[in-house]
Design a protein around this motif. Structure first.
Motif: not given
Length: 327
Positions: A266-273
């Motif tokens: 989910f963090l990847y989908f939100e471009h946070k990681i």
């Protein structure tokens, strides 16, 4: 001599009439994530004609399949499984919910003539779930939506500090990165003016089963290597695509989905990681989870420990069968 025999018969009959509880027996197969519980449990279930109750806090959720290593119908090989796909991913499913459902299953099995010849196995790595059945569960207050709504708006760090102030023991023992568990512990403290760590120890056992407790393990390097490899296999099998579907469907309530493999993506989908960072984080969180499971079960009593690094699966099953026969 005949009179004495009749007296003994009457005495036995009397015990039955006053409702002496029959103690039934089952098996617990516990162990850290990735250790090999599923394969062994299926083989053992076939040997003793058993059904399996899953004790995995992530596999109870529908739609979370690949990331939770959920057993498929084909892998079940005809062995009946319970407590898989019983709740929506964003539902507030608790240990208390699990305890009630499983004891209902055990009660129905005990009183169902068709299942009299079936044994039961409790298989999983969620210590609280297993303990609620083998040792009993505390009668904690029900959920309070108002309190939960207020706590849900707080960050993970804020919740950790609140719990630390209210109940230091719970703070030291709980998964501090599981927001739902933090909220539940704080909620119980608020509702009772007591400490969650103390209240949850006042257990009531609601079944007549006695369990042969088995804990499976491997040497740490081997276990961690298996965990890393399993994550890579999950990615190849479509974990990213599955997590994306869940993300799109439940975007407004993603904080309620704390299962490893999903929250990192989910963090990847939100471009946070980055994607690579997400994969490494899944591996790291999985290894840390295995470490917490090992710490939990080390404190538990009456578990027979088998190490896959020292014994073959066949040897372990053979020894369990011997113990089961005499249990």
């Amino acid at each position: 001599m005949g009179e004495g025999k009749n007296k003994r018969k009457n005495k036995r009959k009397g015990w039955k009439e006053i409702g002496v509880k029959k103690i039934l027996k089952g098996i617990v197969i516990a162990g850290p994530t990735g250790v090999g519980k599923t394969d062994l449990s299926i083989k053992l279930a076939k040997e003793i004609n058993s059904e399996i109750i899953s004790a995995d806090a992530s596999q109870i959720y529908k739609e979370l399949n690949i990331g939770t290593a959920k057993i498929s119908p084909k892998e079940m090989q005809g062995v009946k499984h319970y407590m898989i796909d019983v709740a929506d991913p964003c539902s507030d499913y608790s240990v208390g919910d699990f305890e009630k459902e499983v004891n209902k299953i055990l009660f129905e099995k005990e009183n169902n003539l068709e299942s009299k010849n079936k044994n039961i196995m409790l298989v999983g790595g969620t210590g609280l779930y297993i303990k609620s059945i083998t040792d009993g569960f505390a009668n904690l207050p029900p959920k309070n939506e108002k309190i939960r709504e207020e706590l849900s708006s707080k960050s993970l760090e804020e919740l950790q500090e609140i719990l630390k102030d209210l109940d230091k023991k719970s703070y030291n023992e709980i998964d501090l990165f599981n927001k739902l568990r933090l909220i539940r512990a704080i909620e119980v403290c608020y509702l009772t003016n007591g400490k969650f760590s103390e209240l949850r120890m006042k257990n009531i056992k609601n079944n007549n089963y006695k369990f042969l407790k088995i804990f499976l393990n491997r040497n740490r390097d081997e276990l961690y290597e298996r965990i890393n490899l399993r994550v890579e296999i999950m990615i190849k099998n479509g974990l990213v695509e599955e997590a994306k579907k869940v993300y799109n469907k439940y975007r407004k309530n993603l904080y309620k989905i704390s299962s490893i493999g999903y929250k990192e993506l989910f963090l990847y989908f939100e471009h946070k990681i980055t994607f690579d960072c997400a994969i490494e984080l899944i591996k790291k969180e999985s290894r840390n989870y295995a470490k917490r499971q090992l710490t939990w079960f080390k404190k538990e009593k009456n578990y027979i420990v088998y190490n896959f690094s020292e014994m073959s699966e066949c040897e372990i099953i053979e020894d369990i069968l011997k113990r089961w026969k005499n249990f």
